[in-house]
Write an enzyme that holds these catalytic residues in place. Sequence first.
Site, PDB file in Angstrom:
ATOM      1  N   LYS A  78     106.229  12.972  17.415  1.00 55.18           N
ATOM      2  CA  LYS A  78     106.478  10.654  17.939  1.00 55.18           C
ATOM      3  C   LYS A  78     105.154  10.260  18.087  1.00 55.18           C
ATOM      4  CE  LYS A  78     110.174   8.141  17.046  1.00 55.18           C
ATOM      5  NZ  LYS A  78     110.974   8.513  16.362  1.00 55.18           N
ATOM      6  N   GLY A 178     128.426  -2.998  12.179  1.00 57.08           N
ATOM      7  CA  GLY A 178     127.016  -2.251  11.716  1.00 57.08           C
ATOM      8  C   GLY A 178     127.060  -2.003  10.303  1.00 57.08           C
ATOM      9  N   VAL A 179     127.483  -2.607   9.427  1.00 55.65           N
ATOM     10  CA  VAL A 179     127.561  -2.064   7.935  1.00 55.65           C
ATOM     11  C   VAL A 179     126.205  -2.006   7.346  1.00 55.65           C
ATOM     12  CG1 VAL A 179     130.332  -2.109   8.178  1.00 55.65           C
ATOM     13  CG2 VAL A 179     128.800  -3.845   7.276  1.00 55.65           C
ATOM     14  N   GLY A 180     125.196  -1.334   7.687  1.00 54.65           N
ATOM     15  CA  GLY A 180     124.244  -1.518   6.889  1.00 54.65           C
ATOM     16  C   GLY A 180     123.736  -0.307   6.579  1.00 54.65           C
ATOM     17  N   VAL A 182     123.626   3.149   6.828  1.00 57.88           N
ATOM     18  CA  VAL A 182     124.127   4.091   7.141  1.00 57.88           C
ATOM     19  C   VAL A 182     126.229   3.483   7.420  1.00 57.88           C
ATOM     20  CG1 VAL A 182     124.834   6.002   8.624  1.00 57.88           C
ATOM     21  CG2 VAL A 182     123.065   5.295   8.533  1.00 57.88           C
ATOM     22  N   TYR A 184     127.897   1.013   5.353  1.00 64.92           N
ATOM     23  CA  TYR A 184     128.393   1.374   4.807  1.00 64.92           C
ATOM     24  C   TYR A 184     128.914   2.403   3.926  1.00 64.92           C
ATOM     25  CZ  TYR A 184     129.721   0.439  -1.090  1.00 64.92           C
ATOM     26  OH  TYR A 184     129.860   1.239  -2.011  1.00 64.92           O
TER      27      TYR A 184
HETATM   28  P1  NAD Z   1     120.508  -1.257   9.276  1.00 59.07           P
HETATM   29  O1  NAD Z   1     119.270  -1.753   9.087  1.00 59.07           O
HETATM   30  O2  NAD Z   1     120.540  -1.244   7.720  1.00 59.07           O
HETATM   31  O3  NAD Z   1     121.987  -1.339   9.780  1.00 59.07           O
HETATM   32  C1  NAD Z   1     122.625  -1.953  10.742  1.00 59.07           C
HETATM   33  C2  NAD Z   1     123.439  -2.711  10.840  1.00 59.07           C
HETATM   34  O4  NAD Z   1     123.372  -3.613  11.583  1.00 59.07           O
HETATM   35  C3  NAD Z   1     122.247  -4.348   9.622  1.00 59.07           C
HETATM   36  O5  NAD Z   1     123.956  -4.470   8.071  1.00 59.07           O
HETATM   37  C4  NAD Z   1     122.497  -4.931  10.599  1.00 59.07           C
HETATM   38  O6  NAD Z   1     122.559  -6.256  10.062  1.00 59.07           O
HETATM   39  C5  NAD Z   1     123.601  -5.098  11.849  1.00 59.07           C
HETATM   40  N1  NAD Z   1     123.785  -5.271  13.138  1.00 59.07           N
HETATM   41  C6  NAD Z   1     122.583  -5.765  13.426  1.00 59.07           C
HETATM   42  N2  NAD Z   1     122.973  -6.686  14.927  1.00 59.07           N
HETATM   43  C7  NAD Z   1     124.568  -6.222  15.316  1.00 59.07           C
HETATM   44  C8  NAD Z   1     125.497  -6.930  15.906  1.00 59.07           C
HETATM   45  N3  NAD Z   1     125.161  -7.288  16.839  1.00 59.07           N
HETATM   46  N4  NAD Z   1     126.521  -6.332  15.634  1.00 59.07           N
HETATM   47  C9  NAD Z   1     126.676  -5.789  14.315  1.00 59.07           C
HETATM   48  N5  NAD Z   1     125.962  -5.273  13.454  1.00 59.07           N
HETATM   49  C10 NAD Z   1     124.724  -5.234  14.050  1.00 59.07           C
HETATM   50  O7  NAD Z   1     120.194   0.577   9.846  1.00 59.07           O
HETATM   51  P2  NAD Z   1     120.661   1.978   9.205  1.00 59.07           P
HETATM   52  O8  NAD Z   1     119.612   2.751   8.607  1.00 59.07           O
HETATM   53  O9  NAD Z   1     122.228   1.412   8.721  1.00 59.07           O
HETATM   54  O10 NAD Z   1     121.220   2.872  10.676  1.00 59.07           O
HETATM   55  C11 NAD Z   1     122.348   2.300  11.797  1.00 59.07           C
HETATM   56  C12 NAD Z   1     121.609   2.949  13.231  1.00 59.07           C
HETATM   57  O11 NAD Z   1     121.761   4.516  12.939  1.00 59.07           O
HETATM   58  C13 NAD Z   1     120.313   2.629  13.542  1.00 59.07           C
HETATM   59  O12 NAD Z   1     120.435   2.548  15.075  1.00 59.07           O
HETATM   60  C14 NAD Z   1     119.196   3.976  13.438  1.00 59.07           C
HETATM   61  O13 NAD Z   1     118.230   3.905  14.187  1.00 59.07           O
HETATM   62  C15 NAD Z   1     119.933   4.398  13.157  1.00 59.07           C
HETATM   63  N6  NAD Z   1     119.848   5.962  12.080  1.00 59.07           N
HETATM   64  C16 NAD Z   1     119.848   5.670  10.780  1.00 59.07           C
HETATM   65  C17 NAD Z   1     119.659   6.958  10.652  1.00 59.07           C
HETATM   66  C18 NAD Z   1     119.483   6.613   8.926  1.00 59.07           C
HETATM   67  O14 NAD Z   1     118.769   7.864   7.737  1.00 59.07           O
HETATM   68  N7  NAD Z   1     119.233   5.465   8.316  1.00 59.07           N
HETATM   69  C19 NAD Z   1     119.189   7.862  10.667  1.00 59.07           C
HETATM   70  C20 NAD Z   1     119.814   8.406  12.359  1.00 59.07           C
HETATM   71  C21 NAD Z   1     120.202   7.562  13.271  1.00 59.07           C
END
Ligand code: NAD
Length: 350
Positions: A78, A178-180, A182, A184
Site C-alpha cells: 500500500k 450506500g447505493v453508489g 458497488v 447499485y
Molecule cells: P461510492 O462512493 O461509489 O459509493 C458509496 C455510496 O455511499 C455513495 O453513494 C455515498 O453517497 C453513500 N454514502 C456515504 N455516506 C453514507 C451514509 N452515511 N449512509 C448511507 N450511504 C452513504 O463507493 P463504492 O465504490 O461503491 O464503494 C463502496 C464501499 O465498498 C467502500 O467502502 C469501498 O471502499 C468498498 N469497496 C469498493 C470496491 C470497488 O470496486 N468500488 C472494492 C472493494 C471495496
Amino acid sequence: MMDVNQFKDHEQVIYLQDKKSGLKAFIAVHDTSLGPAAGGCRMWDYENELEALNDVLRLSRGMSYKNAIAGLKLGGGKAVIIGNSRTDKSENLFRALGRMIDGLGGKYISAEDVGISVEDMEIVAEETKYVAGLNKGEHASGDPSPFTATGVYFGINAAVKHKLGKDSVRGLTIAVQGVGHVGYYLCKHLHEAGAKLLVSDINQEALDKVVQEFGAKIVALDKIISVDADIFSPCALGAVINDDTIDHIKAKIIAGAANNQLARDDHGQALKDRDILYAPDYVINAGGIINVAAETRGEYDVVWVNAKVEGIYSNLETIFDRSVVEDRPTNKIADELANEIIEKARTGKN
Ligand code: NAD
C-alpha cells in the site's frame, strides 16, 4: 501510539519525501511470497507521519490477506500520501511518486484508492509501468465496481446457504447501506434474483435510481442498520459495526462491500455471540482486486476473472464451515487462512 508489533511481518517500509513537489508518503510492502505487493495508493490528511505509518502498515497487511484468499499471485502493499486530496495535489507530486514506485522495480504495484482518482494514477503511470486499474492502456480493466458487486452477490448467496439453508435470495429482505458504484450493481443482482430491497444513501439521485429501477424502499440513514431485514449489506462506510450499533442489528447476516466494517477486531466475536453471520469484508469484496489483478497477468482474460469472482462463494463457505467447527469468529478464521496461504508460499519458495 505506534505498536512495534505492527512491523512484525513487513518486508519493507519506505518513507518518501520530495521537497520540490511537497510529496510526503509511505510505501509498505507487507509480503511478496505470493507475488509482487499490490495495493492502492491513498491520499489522506493525516495528523502526522506516525498516523500515516500506522495506516500504511495496517492497510498493506490487509492487502496481503485479501489477495491471498482471493487466490491471486500477488502479495500485499500500500502507499499513503500525507496531504489534503482537494488542495495538495499536483502533477509534480504524482510524477515524484511514480519515479519512486519505479525505483522499487516492480516489487510494489499501485492503483487508485481513497482520495486518488484514475486521472491521478495516469500521471503516475507516465513515470512507471507498475500501476494497475487504469481506464486506458494495453491491458486496462476499467471500472472494478461491477466485479466487486458480483462477488458480493456470490458471497451473500454463500451466507444465505450457510445461515438460512436457502439456495437463493428470493423473497429475502436485504438492507443495503450506500447505493453508489458497488451498491447499485449489487441491488441489480439482488432485484433480478427476487429479493426485496431496503436502501439508504446521502445522495438522493443514487436513491431515486434504485427506487425506480429495482423497486427499492428508502430507509432513513440512521435506521438502515437496525431495520427489520434478513441481511444487512454495508456498501458505504467503514466501522459501521461498533459498540453503538451492534445491539440494534436485527439481520442474521452481514455481508457487504465496505472496507473495514468492524470498528474493532473483537466485534467479530461480538457478532458471533449474537448469532449473526459475518462475511469478512476483504474476502467478500475481492471482486474488484481480482479484476485489477487480471491486468498484471498480461492479456486481460474475462473468463479467468469471472471464475475467480465466482470463487468468492467457496472461499466464504470454507471460512463459515471452519468457524463452526472451531467455534471461532469468521474474521479470525479469515486472517488465519490468509496467513496459512502466505506461509505455504513462503516456505515453498525457500
Ligand atoms: P461510492 O462512493 O461509489 O459509493 C458509496 C455510496 O455511499 C455513495 O453513494 C455515498 O453517497 C453513500 N454514502 C456515504 N455516506 C453514507 C451514509 N452515511 N449512509 C448511507 N450511504 C452513504 O463507493 P463504492 O465504490 O461503491 O464503494 C463502496 C464501499 O465498498 C467502500 O467502502 C469501498 O471502499 C468498498 N469497496 C469498493 C470496491 C470497488 O470496486 N468500488 C472494492 C472493494 C471495496
